[in-house]
Write an enzyme that holds these catalytic residues in place. Sequence first.
Site, PDB file in Angstrom:
ATOM      1  N   ILE A  13      45.379  35.344  37.312  1.00 46.95           N
ATOM      2  CA  ILE A  13      44.702  35.323  36.072  1.00 46.95           C
ATOM      3  C   ILE A  13      45.141  34.025  35.150  1.00 46.95           C
ATOM      4  CG2 ILE A  13      45.812  36.888  34.721  1.00 46.95           C
ATOM      5  CD1 ILE A  13      42.201  36.487  34.919  1.00 46.95           C
ATOM      6  N   SER A  35      58.343  32.930  35.038  1.00 50.48           N
ATOM      7  CA  SER A  35      57.653  33.273  36.140  1.00 50.48           C
ATOM      8  C   SER A  35      58.777  33.448  37.283  1.00 50.48           C
ATOM      9  CB  SER A  35      56.293  32.547  36.662  1.00 50.48           C
ATOM     10  OG  SER A  35      55.762  33.569  37.423  1.00 50.48           O
ATOM     11  N   LYS A  89      44.749  42.879  29.667  1.00 44.98           N
ATOM     12  CA  LYS A  89      44.332  44.066  30.041  1.00 44.98           C
ATOM     13  C   LYS A  89      44.472  44.590  31.291  1.00 44.98           C
ATOM     14  CE  LYS A  89      41.881  43.894  32.961  1.00 44.98           C
ATOM     15  NZ  LYS A  89      41.061  43.901  34.308  1.00 44.98           N
ATOM     16  N   ASP A 167      41.225  49.151  36.911  1.00 46.76           N
ATOM     17  CA  ASP A 167      41.324  47.828  36.641  1.00 46.76           C
ATOM     18  C   ASP A 167      40.263  47.067  36.029  1.00 46.76           C
ATOM     19  OD1 ASP A 167      44.044  45.747  36.295  1.00 46.76           O
ATOM     20  OD2 ASP A 167      42.260  44.976  37.221  1.00 46.76           O
TER      21      ASP A 167
HETATM   22  P1  NAP Z   1      49.054  38.931  40.035  1.00 41.07           P
HETATM   23  O1  NAP Z   1      48.629  37.513  39.993  1.00 41.07           O
HETATM   24  O2  NAP Z   1      49.399  39.771  41.189  1.00 41.07           O
HETATM   25  O3  NAP Z   1      50.502  38.990  39.117  1.00 41.07           O
HETATM   26  C1  NAP Z   1      50.732  38.258  38.022  1.00 41.07           C
HETATM   27  C2  NAP Z   1      52.084  37.616  37.996  1.00 41.07           C
HETATM   28  O4  NAP Z   1      52.846  38.655  37.527  1.00 41.07           O
HETATM   29  C3  NAP Z   1      52.535  37.385  39.262  1.00 41.07           C
HETATM   30  O5  NAP Z   1      52.229  36.109  39.841  1.00 41.07           O
HETATM   31  C4  NAP Z   1      54.187  37.458  39.104  1.00 41.07           C
HETATM   32  O6  NAP Z   1      54.654  36.306  38.864  1.00 41.07           O
HETATM   33  C5  NAP Z   1      54.185  38.584  37.932  1.00 41.07           C
HETATM   34  N1  NAP Z   1      54.703  39.863  38.615  1.00 41.07           N
HETATM   35  C6  NAP Z   1      53.916  40.788  39.329  1.00 41.07           C
HETATM   36  N2  NAP Z   1      54.794  41.959  39.439  1.00 41.07           N
HETATM   37  C7  NAP Z   1      55.735  41.638  38.808  1.00 41.07           C
HETATM   38  C8  NAP Z   1      56.767  42.551  38.577  1.00 41.07           C
HETATM   39  N3  NAP Z   1      57.060  43.701  39.167  1.00 41.07           N
HETATM   40  N4  NAP Z   1      57.880  41.930  37.823  1.00 41.07           N
HETATM   41  C9  NAP Z   1      57.770  40.692  37.110  1.00 41.07           C
HETATM   42  N5  NAP Z   1      56.660  39.712  37.378  1.00 41.07           N
HETATM   43  C10 NAP Z   1      55.929  40.275  38.205  1.00 41.07           C
HETATM   44  O7  NAP Z   1      48.116  39.619  39.142  1.00 41.07           O
HETATM   45  P2  NAP Z   1      46.957  38.976  38.034  1.00 41.07           P
HETATM   46  O8  NAP Z   1      45.762  39.110  38.894  1.00 41.07           O
HETATM   47  O9  NAP Z   1      47.211  37.702  37.546  1.00 41.07           O
HETATM   48  O10 NAP Z   1      46.695  40.059  37.028  1.00 41.07           O
HETATM   49  C11 NAP Z   1      47.388  40.385  36.091  1.00 41.07           C
HETATM   50  C12 NAP Z   1      46.950  40.955  35.105  1.00 41.07           C
HETATM   51  O11 NAP Z   1      45.630  40.284  34.668  1.00 41.07           O
HETATM   52  C13 NAP Z   1      46.421  42.152  35.427  1.00 41.07           C
HETATM   53  O12 NAP Z   1      46.610  43.363  34.253  1.00 41.07           O
HETATM   54  C14 NAP Z   1      44.943  42.366  35.627  1.00 41.07           C
HETATM   55  O13 NAP Z   1      44.184  43.477  35.236  1.00 41.07           O
HETATM   56  C15 NAP Z   1      44.919  41.078  34.592  1.00 41.07           C
HETATM   57  N6  NAP Z   1      43.491  40.477  35.046  1.00 41.07           N
HETATM   58  C16 NAP Z   1      43.173  40.110  36.387  1.00 41.07           C
HETATM   59  C17 NAP Z   1      42.073  39.435  36.580  1.00 41.07           C
HETATM   60  C18 NAP Z   1      41.683  38.750  38.093  1.00 41.07           C
HETATM   61  O14 NAP Z   1      40.798  38.804  38.256  1.00 41.07           O
HETATM   62  N7  NAP Z   1      42.572  39.098  38.947  1.00 41.07           N
HETATM   63  C19 NAP Z   1      41.176  39.174  35.995  1.00 41.07           C
HETATM   64  C20 NAP Z   1      41.294  39.529  34.238  1.00 41.07           C
HETATM   65  C21 NAP Z   1      42.396  40.209  33.920  1.00 41.07           C
HETATM   66  P3  NAP Z   1      56.040  35.953  39.696  1.00 41.07           P
HETATM   67  O15 NAP Z   1      56.421  36.712  40.688  1.00 41.07           O
HETATM   68  O16 NAP Z   1      56.169  34.790  39.852  1.00 41.07           O
HETATM   69  O17 NAP Z   1      57.143  36.357  38.617  1.00 41.07           O
END
Ligand code: NAP
Length: 303
Positions: A13, A35, A89, A167
């Site tokens: 995101i 990150s 969120k 989610d």
């Molecule tokens: P993601 O790509 O899986 O995770 C985002 C980043 O968080 C990862 O690149 C990682 O970065 C870091 N991370 C993950 N687990 C971690 C941990 N245990 N400790 C520390 N850092 C960690 O997820 P995402 O899709 O971007 O979603 C993140 C948030 O945005 C969620 O709450 C989701 O509901 C919201 N969101 C997502 C979308 C969508 O379409 N995917 C849309 C709207 C909102 P590093 O490993 O590089 O540190």
Amino acid sequence: MAQNIALVGIGKIAVDQHVPALAASPDWTLAATVSRSGSVPGIMSFTDLDAMLADRPDIPVISLCLPPVPRFAYAEKALRAGRHVMLEKPPGATLAEVHALSDLARDRGVTLYATWHSRMAAGVAQARQWLADKVVTRARITWKEDVRKWHPGQDWVFEPGGMGVFDPGSNALSILTHILPKPVHVTAATLFYPENRQTPIAAEVQFSGDVSGDFDWRQTGPQTWNIDVETAGGSLRLSQGGAALTIDSVAREVGKNREYPSLYSHMAGLVDRGESDVDLAPMVHIADAMTLGRRVTVDPFQF
Ligand code: NAP
């Protein structure tokens, strides 16, 4: 003048929405990222939040794009360091931890913004305005998408605290709780858990007042993000996740969908006015559905 901001958690995101929204914003300068593995070309990157907070006292605002479970510890550190904080969120893994962050922000005199990007979808404000003086007789959420497309390989969505289909479901609930003129509450739920996972892949939720939600992460092909509301004075449909609006089957002009730019513009106003914005109503419905929900086991799920 643009203020410095740091993005934490450079994943899907952050790259899809936060980085472009900040690049186009007159209010913000992306000054650093934190990150463990991600970065943004040309922007100073840290792998550790403490190091960034210590090295960059000139960055007053931190936007956290991590999944909900790890996010709390980051938010707490940033608030304790006197920084304003924006939360993706859903704002936390539990209600109590978000209340704790709210209290901390108030005590430190900084802004906390629990964002709900779908509330900023182009048709939502007009839908809320149209419904404000109506009596709702029935409402139906149909939120069906492909988890493999929107969360590719993200096992955290199926781990405790990941919330499963809630989610994306929180997006629908953030709209519902914003547009209904009177609040509703969960009265029953059926939750469908893959036999190898800890969170539901689908859910049927009943609310008071003939309001219901059908959430499913197993939809391939066209995706469905609709909210239909019937009232004594006509009916409304928000579709495309709130980006399109029809009232009595006539499409309304709602303008361009600008969800993340609108979040960042709202954050600039909150910081400027010294306010916070933390609305947990969508998360209360999720917690209640999990509390009341009947569990049904379905086929195992693999990405
Ligand atoms: P993601 O790509 O899986 O995770 C985002 C980043 O968080 C990862 O690149 C990682 O970065 C870091 N991370 C993950 N687990 C971690 C941990 N245990 N400790 C520390 N850092 C960690 O997820 P995402 O899709 O971007 O979603 C993140 C948030 O945005 C969620 O709450 C989701 O509901 C919201 N969101 C997502 C979308 C969508 O379409 N995917 C849309 C709207 C909102 P590093 O490993 O590089 O540190």
